[in-house]
Design a protein around this motif. Sequence first.
Motif, mmCIF file in Angstrom:
data_model
loop_
_atom_site.group_PDB
_atom_site.id
_atom_site.type_symbol
_atom_site.label_atom_id
_atom_site.label_comp_id
_atom_site.label_asym_id
_atom_site.label_seq_id
_atom_site.Cartn_x
_atom_site.Cartn_y
_atom_site.Cartn_z
ATOM 1 N N GLY A 178 0.416 7.744 -7.201
ATOM 2 C CA GLY A 178 0.184 7.428 -5.782
ATOM 3 C C GLY A 178 -1.025 8.176 -5.246
ATOM 4 O O GLY A 178 -1.829 7.618 -4.491
ATOM 5 N N ASP A 179 -1.168 9.447 -5.652
ATOM 6 C CA ASP A 179 -2.329 10.236 -5.215
ATOM 7 C C ASP A 179 -3.622 9.566 -5.677
ATOM 8 O O ASP A 179 -4.595 9.453 -4.913
ATOM 9 C CB ASP A 179 -2.278 11.651 -5.818
ATOM 10 N N ILE A 180 -3.608 9.135 -6.925
ATOM 11 C CA ILE A 180 -4.811 8.516 -7.497
ATOM 12 C C ILE A 180 -5.143 7.238 -6.732
ATOM 13 O O ILE A 180 -6.306 6.986 -6.377
ATOM 14 C CB ILE A 180 -4.599 8.204 -8.998
ATOM 15 N N GLU A 181 -4.109 6.470 -6.433
ATOM 16 C CA GLU A 181 -4.339 5.222 -5.708
ATOM 17 C C GLU A 181 -4.876 5.500 -4.311
ATOM 18 O O GLU A 181 -5.761 4.800 -3.823
ATOM 19 C CB GLU A 181 -3.037 4.409 -5.655
ATOM 20 N N ASP A 182 -4.352 6.571 -3.667
ATOM 21 C CA ASP A 182 -4.842 6.927 -2.334
ATOM 22 C C ASP A 182 -6.313 7.294 -2.384
ATOM 23 O O ASP A 182 -7.106 6.892 -1.531
ATOM 24 C CB ASP A 182 -4.056 8.123 -1.782
ATOM 25 N N ILE A 183 -6.664 8.089 -3.393
ATOM 26 C CA ILE A 183 -8.048 8.570 -3.472
ATOM 27 C C ILE A 183 -8.997 7.427 -3.793
ATOM 28 O O ILE A 183 -10.060 7.295 -3.193
ATOM 29 C CB ILE A 183 -8.157 9.700 -4.528
ATOM 30 N N ARG A 184 -8.623 6.571 -4.759
ATOM 31 C CA ARG A 184 -9.507 5.460 -5.120
ATOM 32 C C ARG A 184 -9.444 4.341 -4.099
ATOM 33 O O ARG A 184 -10.301 3.466 -4.073
ATOM 34 C CB ARG A 184 -9.156 4.909 -6.514
ATOM 35 N N GLY A 185 -8.391 4.335 -3.261
ATOM 36 C CA GLY A 185 -8.281 3.307 -2.238
ATOM 37 C C GLY A 185 -7.898 1.959 -2.819
ATOM 38 O O GLY A 185 -8.155 0.931 -2.191
ATOM 39 N N ARG A 217 7.113 15.471 -9.063
ATOM 40 C CA ARG A 217 7.011 16.041 -7.723
ATOM 41 C C ARG A 217 8.369 15.909 -7.034
ATOM 42 O O ARG A 217 8.998 14.856 -7.099
ATOM 43 C CB ARG A 217 5.937 15.317 -6.917
ATOM 44 N N GLU A 218 8.815 16.992 -6.380
ATOM 45 C CA GLU A 218 10.106 16.941 -5.674
ATOM 46 C C GLU A 218 9.894 16.219 -4.356
ATOM 47 O O GLU A 218 9.751 16.821 -3.296
ATOM 48 C CB GLU A 218 10.656 18.358 -5.466
ATOM 49 N N THR A 232 6.113 11.016 -11.330
ATOM 50 C CA THR A 232 5.557 11.840 -12.407
ATOM 51 C C THR A 232 4.231 12.453 -11.971
ATOM 52 O O THR A 232 3.398 11.793 -11.347
ATOM 53 C CB THR A 232 5.329 10.982 -13.655
ATOM 54 N N LEU A 233 4.049 13.693 -12.308
ATOM 55 C CA LEU A 233 2.763 14.369 -12.071
ATOM 56 C C LEU A 233 1.949 14.306 -13.354
ATOM 57 O O LEU A 233 2.492 14.436 -14.447
ATOM 58 C CB LEU A 233 3.008 15.828 -11.675
#
Lengths: 177, 177, 251
Positions: free
Chosen positions: A104-111, A134-135, A141-142
């Motif tokens: 999800g973080d990656i998707e947020d950053i790449r948009g 991540r809790e 998964t991290l």
Amino acid sequence: MSAPPDALRIAEALLFAAAAPVTLDKLQAALPEGAEAREVLAALAEAYAGHGVEPVAVAGGYAFRTAPDLAAMLTKIVEVPKRLPRVAMETLSIIAWHQPCTRGDIEDIRGTALSQTTLDALLEMGLVAPRGRREAPGRPTLWGTTPAFLLQFGLASLADLPKREDLLPGGGPGLAL
Amino acid sequence: MSAPPDALRIAEALLFAAAAPVTLDKLQAALPEGAEAREVLAALAEAYAGHGVEPVAVAGGYAFRTAPDLAAMLTKIVEVPKRLPRVAMETLSIIAWHQPCTRGDIEDIRGTALSQTTLDALLEMGLVAPRGRREAPGRPTLWGTTPAFLLQFGLASLADLPKREDLLPGGGPGLAL
Amino acid sequence: MSEEPVPTLHLEGYEGPLDLLLDLARSQKVDLAKISIVALVDQFLAVIQAAVRLEQAADWLVMAAWLAWLKSRLLLPDPEPDPDALSPEVLAGRLAERLIELERMREATRWLQRRPQLGQEVFARGAPESLTIEDRSGIAADLPALLAAYGGVLRRIAARRPYRPKARRIWTVQDAVARLTVMLGALPSWAMLARFVPEGLIDPVEQRAALASTLVASLELARGGMLELRQDRDFGPILLQRREVADVRAA
């Protein structure tokens, strides 16, 4: 040799020059009167016995091939490294600088959405690996980079990666990442 | 045969298999200890004397070629590209013997304009290539021949071309044509 | 062999005048270097007269004119030769040299054409074996490529942020009222309106906005009877003072 020498020379040249295996019919058409294709081929095989190349029957025709023992010896392994597609490189770079991070973080950053194939490819190459979860709701998964990642990019440690701020000149403090 | 049989087989296989002429260095690297590439090649040429294919020195290396006398038979079966028109051949000769030279040089020698189609045909076949520019007004492109030119005409190197002065039958001034 | 008839020629068969000249020179059956330029010129002009049409390529006519001139110079030497100009003999020699070079290149072409050509008379292996195995397990990526990829990500993030115009510091009427009220208490007499604009405003737009707010604020306070305003002439400075001061003086 039972075949006339001219027929043998023609068969030799034809098998050599043809882009595809030469069929019996084609060979017969090229041979002088009186020469029988099958006999000529047999004579050719006999003449080339023990040579570095030999006439062999392949794919419905006949062609010269390197003798098997030499083929194994002369064959060279050429490394043809794969290029990573742009999406994979970007994903890898985000994991490198933001690890541990979730898909999800990656998707947020790449948009944009991240395909499983991209992540799978990085996993398969051993460049990234799971680093727990991540809790948070869904316990995603991290991801983090591996020692193979350091090796691939010639880094002694992750501390050798340039600082994020140094990568975008003029980007300055305004970047909320 | 003075060369060890294994060396001969290796040379044979290498020259047969390669798409481009094999250089002496490359051959030497593939040969077993104690075998001298030049000697092996000589033995190979001897072994193939009178065959339908034979090893020849071409474009800085060595390759097998079909015997020229078999051309008529082979062209019936193997596809043959169109021959170059006379203008293209003449232009190619001028580039070969005067290289590097400009289009203007070619036009001066032929005494007539050179069509772009002619130069394009030579370029397309890869027989000529740009060789920088002449430091003169307009900085015209200089042209020269390529390794494909050597391959096309079965030349070991440009040194195989007869000297310009030796080209006129009967030689230089003083002799009647 | 003496009266060599001028051959009937079709100019279309020649690649320019030099080509025809070479053919004519060959018909003289002598060394090209010792060719009779005068005889060559005559032959050329005869062919041109017989065959050329005016609409045909101009370079034939240019060559004909030049040759006619060269012939005249060869036959009638200039009594006062121009020292800078090339002698007709030199020019004739150059023409002969050009013909020799063209003939040489023709011979070069014939030499090349006699060679067995690849794909015409001799053939290479039709289906070469590569004898190589490609190992595709490696990855072609280095640190610069990784940095470039991340740089691209960062640039896209930067480009995605919405545009926010620069925030202006606006000195509101309320601000001005508060400031005026405080400052008026310490004011002995008339003072210029500009004195009540807060300091430290650099942007000219903000300065004028603050002045306007202060004027509105002063009008507001004047209406409430807190101060008096005065302007002695059009566009002159606006002055203000506390109402109590005025009252005291009036008293």
